[in-house]
Design a protein around this motif. Sequence first.
Motif: not given
Length: 274
Positions: A207-219
């Motif tokens: 989700r973080g990678a796909d929705t440009a919310r890179l803060d959701l997970a360090p990975e």
Amino acid sequence: MPSPTTISVEKLARLVGTPNIPVLVDVRNDEDFALDPRLIPGSARRSHLDIQNWHAELAGSSAILICHRGLKLSHGAAAWLRHEGIPADVLEGGFEAWAAAKQSAVPVSKIPKRDSKDRTVWVTRARPKIDRIACPWLIRRFVDPGAVFLYVVPSEVQAVGERFGAEPFDIEDVFWSHRGDLCTFDAMVAEFGLATEPLLRLAAIVRGADTARLDLAPEAPGLLAASLGLSRMYADDLEQLEAGIALYDAFYRWCRDATGETHDWPSAKQGDVR
């Protein structure tokens, strides 16, 4: 004393979602299946009455047979397969034991209609990046190992789905798509009854990678970088999918087994030359 031709729920649970799992065959009869119409992730139903017709499909593979309680249907079917030269084990306690252990199971009502070769067929937009690789990985590993994926120009996804009996995903206005802040991978994890801790951890990364919310997970930034790199490496979407499957295998095993593991370069000893 356990039989040498049985496998425990715990051992099977460790195999589910990994690339080298044996073929999982659910031979529950209709009456037993109606008591709990769900499937162990990655399994498919077959009738024990037709085993002489479908056993050839397993040539070159090994199998695990699943019935209601791990008794006559699975033991008989496994014996038939072994007679045909196919290594086959039985799940101890059957599906009933799997459910009692609160392991994840896929509602059969959520699985799209299969084609004449017993495969689910899916269609989505061409040139995948993240969700359109992550979702096929989830389907192949936990829903239908033989699933077919069609990548087409965005304007034709719906029409191709209708004409070719394919289930659309990761486009607007279809069931398998983004829902609010959640991405399509999140929706599939929930709908397929796969909300285990490792898959929920992986879902946050996707989700973080796909929705440009890179803060959701360090990975998430790492997954984004690797996904964009793969999209530049492969002009063929299906070749990219196969490469991406290996990537998600690695992320899943990290989520399941290695989140607490670190890699530290050994400290230099006196006199060491770097």
